[in-house]
Structures are given as structure tokens and as C-alpha cells.
Motif scaffolding. Sequence first.
Motif, short mmCIF file in Angstrom:
data_model
loop_
_atom_site.label_atom_id
_atom_site.label_comp_id
_atom_site.label_asym_id
_atom_site.label_seq_id
_atom_site.Cartn_x
_atom_site.Cartn_y
_atom_site.Cartn_z
N THR B 287 -17.41 7.04 -11.30
CA THR B 287 -17.84 6.59 -12.64
C THR B 287 -18.99 7.45 -13.16
OG1 THR B 287 -19.27 4.94 -11.63
CG2 THR B 287 -17.09 4.21 -12.32
N GLU B 288 -19.87 7.87 -12.26
CA GLU B 288 -20.97 8.74 -12.70
C GLU B 288 -20.43 10.09 -13.17
OE1 GLU B 288 -22.22 5.61 -10.50
OE2 GLU B 288 -21.64 7.29 -9.25
N TYR B 289 -19.48 10.62 -12.40
CA TYR B 289 -18.88 11.89 -12.81
C TYR B 289 -18.15 11.73 -14.14
CZ TYR B 289 -19.77 14.15 -8.31
OH TYR B 289 -20.37 14.73 -7.22
N ALA B 291 -18.88 9.61 -16.51
CA ALA B 291 -19.86 9.51 -17.59
C ALA B 291 -20.35 10.91 -17.99
CB ALA B 291 -21.04 8.64 -17.15
N LEU B 292 -20.55 11.77 -16.99
CA LEU B 292 -20.98 13.13 -17.30
C LEU B 292 -19.90 13.86 -18.09
CD1 LEU B 292 -22.78 14.49 -14.11
CD2 LEU B 292 -23.75 13.53 -16.18
N GLN B 293 -18.64 13.62 -17.71
CA GLN B 293 -17.54 14.26 -18.46
C GLN B 293 -17.52 13.77 -19.89
OE1 GLN B 293 -13.63 15.19 -17.09
NE2 GLN B 293 -14.12 14.36 -15.09
N ALA B 294 -17.76 12.47 -20.09
CA ALA B 294 -17.79 11.91 -21.44
C ALA B 294 -18.88 12.60 -22.26
CB ALA B 294 -18.03 10.41 -21.39
N LEU B 295 -19.98 12.91 -21.59
CA LEU B 295 -21.09 13.55 -22.28
C LEU B 295 -20.85 15.04 -22.50
CD1 LEU B 295 -24.02 11.71 -20.52
CD2 LEU B 295 -23.43 11.55 -22.93
N GLY B 296 -19.74 15.53 -22.00
CA GLY B 296 -19.36 16.91 -22.29
C GLY B 296 -19.62 17.89 -21.18
N ILE B 297 -19.99 17.39 -19.99
CA ILE B 297 -20.13 18.31 -18.85
C ILE B 297 -18.74 18.53 -18.29
CG2 ILE B 297 -21.04 18.53 -16.51
CD1 ILE B 297 -23.56 17.38 -17.40
N GLY B 298 -18.33 19.79 -18.27
CA GLY B 298 -16.93 20.10 -17.97
C GLY B 298 -16.57 19.83 -16.52
N VAL B 299 -15.26 19.72 -16.30
CA VAL B 299 -14.75 19.52 -14.94
C VAL B 299 -15.16 20.69 -14.06
CG1 VAL B 299 -12.69 19.07 -13.58
CG2 VAL B 299 -12.77 18.35 -15.95
N ARG B 300 -15.27 21.87 -14.69
CA ARG B 300 -15.61 23.05 -13.92
C ARG B 300 -16.99 22.90 -13.25
NH1 ARG B 300 -14.93 28.88 -16.62
NH2 ARG B 300 -13.03 27.85 -17.26
N PRO B 373 -13.00 9.95 -18.00
CA PRO B 373 -13.97 9.16 -18.76
C PRO B 373 -13.34 8.02 -19.55
CG PRO B 373 -13.76 11.38 -19.65
CD PRO B 373 -13.03 11.37 -18.36
N ALA B 374 -12.04 8.15 -19.90
CA ALA B 374 -11.41 7.07 -20.67
C ALA B 374 -11.38 5.77 -19.87
CB ALA B 374 -10.01 7.48 -21.08
#
Lengths: 245, 378
Positions: B287-289, B291-300, B373-374
Motif C-alpha cells: 500500500t505504501e508503494y 501510494a507513492l505510485q499514485a503520487l507519480g513515483i514511477g514503477v522504475r 494505486p487504484a
Amino acid sequence: MTAPPMAIDPGAPVLRGRNLVKSFRSGRIDTPVLRGLSLDVCPGELTLISGPSGCGKSTLLASLSGLQRPDAGEVEALGALLWSLDARALERFRLHHTGFVFQGFNLFGALSAVEQVMLPLGALKLSRTQARERALEALDEVGLSARSGLRPAEMSGGEKQRVAIARALAKRPQLLFADEPTSALDAVNGQLVIDLLHRLARSHGAAVLCVSHDPRVVAHADRVLHMEDGRLLDDTRPGAAEGHT
Amino acid sequence: MIVPLARKSLLHEWRRFLPAVVAVAFSGLLLLVQAALVLGIFGSSAVYIDASRGDLWVGHPGTRTVELGRAIPRDTEIWLRLDPAVDRVEAYSWIEGDWRSRPDVGAITLYVSGVDTSPDALLFARVLTPDMRVRLDEPGSVIVDEADMKKLGVAIGDRPRINGRTVRVVGAVSGLRTLGGVNILSSLETISRLQPGGPGDERVPYYVVRLHDAAQLPEARSRLAAAGREHGFEVWTRKEFAKSASDYWLLDTGAGLGVLFLAVVVSLVGAVITSQTLMGAVAGSATEYAALQALGIGVRALRGVVLEQAAWIGSAGLLLGGVGAWAALSLARHYHVPVVLESWAVAACAVLVLGISMISGLAAVRALRSADPATLLR
């Protein structure tokens, strides 16, 4: 990149959803969740989507924020057609323009409050010093500057949610999405978080779109959209009469 | 990342990552010890060459290892001495012997090496002191490895029999043990009396050559090789012959395949445990990861975090495994177990261990899929 602070007057819509359709398939049954829904969200105000559970509020938020592709319809955010962007561009859009606050706080147990807030700023190519400054600023704004060195385990639920809000707003987004941000909080902390979201909309000129069925949020929203069964039924501005600041 | 998320999570949740570190450490320990044993045991098949000086070995054409030697023509020595670069030529005789010491010690097969007894002789120069060589000069005297004395059932001064002929144990040295069996040293004169067929055949399977100047090695070698093709012998540098001997035992006997198989199993077990642990850690922070993806931190970037954790786990495991291996090898040396670690083997093990953890990291990256993130919006 900070939007000019707008006063009380809402500006032109910065987020538009047009004819959004989404259904979920479970087994052989297709359950429609969004049935051709359209709406506009304006900057500088706290817009609330309320409605019973399962009415499609969160799905709407996911479609508008670029997290979940609708089956049909389009979302125009800050002039960009979100669902025409490729995955990388969408990611960049979210990075530069949107903030999220979730029901769960989703903070890393290993990081202090200031590090949680700094984390997304690194992706914006800010230097460590700049990111730290901005993170402390954001924590100050949510009233946690004195607790910036604490880890989630040392904070209350309300404090954790405020860190999550600081993490979202440190990026200075024009669009801030919040999904049931108060449902895991007690009355006092819930109130604090609502006030904060409301204030942020005003002071930063951001469009804050919040999904909640918490009556306290309804009372503080500038605009309330009532949703039921995949459609918007009602659009009211309760705050206008109260003149709440 | 301006916040060292990978490192901070590792330290904060060390209990969660510990199994992976231990798995990597054990993989490293097993690989290192295994490599040391292999090099020690199979390297010992070249003990005759390694324990001796001299630049060239001369033997029957096609000989792979010292144990498989065949007698070569007597005139070989003459052809060798005729070359201007040759300084010294020494005959080396090697036979199998049947050992009888006491009635309660069963028959033991051993290998007898017959060597020159002059004080500056080349063969076993690294094992035999000049004083020991003098003792060998006395006909019928032999020297044993001190680690074998118990097995052979003798003490210095005893008179056991080899191939039915009585010999006398005049000394003990260390460094003669090989994979194949017990090695015993005697003079060339003594060994000719120990031949199963009795004295008579004066031919030996090997000659060892020292050159005046080691720089002449390539030319001298090709000249002697040419002579060998004509007169029935082959010439190897000591390095070549030593390598040929250990390669023979490692590759041609099937032992190497067993070792390789074990290494694969060890690596696989390490990789499975490490990847499962990492996957669990990623899933635990999904869930933390997200949330970071939702904020735009890429999977990379998130992939980078997982791979960095894998690299840290690999390094920590390698360090731990290295210390463990050092302790295990010290213990092995204490008990005369042949272990040898060469720098290339250590490097290979390190690469393998880090490879295990990085592959585990790549496998664990798949767990980031659960960080959509969805799913945070319900």
C-alpha cells in the motif's frame, strides 16, 4: 508551478469528467458503477462527493485522478485529456499536478515524518536541501513541524493523516484527491483534517476533490455532489450560506 | 532517491529481511567451502608437481596425470641432456605398492615415489629437507606423511613391507596427501628393488628438467617437444602438467559434475529463500508503494528500491558467509583437510552470491504489481 493563490471566488473548472462509464465484471455479471457521468471541479474550493457505499464514488475519483481508466468517456485535467496520455505521461502528470490522501495513511514505517514528505519530492528533481525545506514547510502547514522527526509508530492516527496530507501538498499540486480521509479518525482529528483540506483549497488555490460520507465533511465542503447508483443526483453549495473560512 | 528508502527499510525491518541475509550467507558459505574443498582435494592430485621444482616434466605421450604414467625409453635422458638450455635432468619413478605393517592393519594400496637424493634435487624439494634426503640415501629407507602414520600403523624406525620387501621408515614429512591414496618417498635405488617384478627394468615414467634460465622455456620446450615426437616422449611445463592432473580428476572422473550439481542446488535454494523474503517484504509494503505510485513515483524508481535492497542483502550475506567460510576453513586446516582458496575462486563465489540476490531481487520486483494505486480507492 504554484498556482496563484485564489481568494474565495472559484475560478473556471480545472477538472472535467465527460460521460464517464465504468462497470466491473464479476463472473458473468456486469455491474455498472458509473453510468455516463459528467462533472466539473473548480479550483480554490473543497468539492465533496457523497453518497451511500457502493454508489461509485471511489471509482469516479480513480477515473478523475488518472488511476483507473474508465470504459468510456474522457477526463480533462488542467487542459490535458488524461486518458489519451500514455502510461509514462500519465505518471508524469500525476507527479507534477496531483496529490492524494487515502483512507489508510500508507506511510513507510522506517521513515520519519519529514522523510515521508521528502520522498515524492526527489522524483521532482529537487535537491535534498530544497526537498527538506519544502517538506518542513508542508509539515508546518499541517501543524506538525515539532514532530517532523517522528516515525509513524510514534504518531497518532490524526498525525499520520496530516503527514500524508503534507506529503500530498508538498508537491504543490493543482489537484488534490482525498478518499475518505477522515473515516479512520476520531472526531477531533477528523475535524482537523477537514479544516486542513478546506484551508488548503483556499490558500493554495488547489481543486480539492474529496470522497466521503462523513457528515462533518459535508458541513465544511464548498460544494457537495450527491451521487447514487452511478449518477450525480444533486449539486449544492452548503458553505455559501454559512460563510465558513 | 533523496531519501534512502531501501536502506532505511532494511534497517528498520531487519527481522523481516534477516532470513534472506542468512540464506545468502549460507549459500556463500557453502559455495566457498565447496570451492576450497574441490581445489584442495583435486589440486592435491598435482602434489607431485607442486611439491617439486623444475621447469619441465617429461613423460609418456598423452599422460594426463602422474598416477597414469608409463615407462618411457631410457635414452630420453640423453635427448634431454643434449639440449643446450637444459641444466639438470632428474629421473622420477612412481609405482603402486602393497603395504603390510602389522597383522591388525589390512592391506593398503600406496604410491611410492622414487627420487634423487642429492641435496639440491628437484623432486619434492618443497617437502624434503636436505637432511631428509640424506636419510633416504640409505637403501631400503622410506619417508611417510605424518598425517598417514596412524592409518599405516607405523612409527619412525618401524620395518613394514612393500610389495613383499622390507623397508625402514626413516622420517615423516607433511604435504604428501592426495585424493588417490597414501604417498611414500624413497630413493630411486630403493624403488627399483620394490618393483613388483623385481629389479631389472631401469626405465622410469618421468624426467624433470631444470633449465639454466627460465626465460628460455618456450624455445627449449618446443625443441624438446620436437625431439619427443621422434623418440617417444612428451614435454609439459610444470604448470600445464599440474593443470592437466587436476582437470583430469575434476572433469574426467565425474566428480566435477557432482560438485557443479551441488553448487546449482545451493544457489537455487539461496535464490528461492531470498526472493520469497523480498517478495514478502514488497507485498508487506504494497500500500505504501501504491501510494507513492499514485503520487507519480514511477514503477522504475520503486523497482530500484527493491533491487537496492537485494544488493544490500547480497553484500551483507556475502560478508557473513565469508566470515563463516573463513572459520570453517580454519577448522578444516587444523584437521589436515586439504582446502585451498584461490582469489579467482573467491571472486567467482562472490559474483555467484551477489548474482543470487540480484536475481531474487528481479523476481521480487514482480510483487510490485500488487502495488496498483487504484486498489487504494475502495
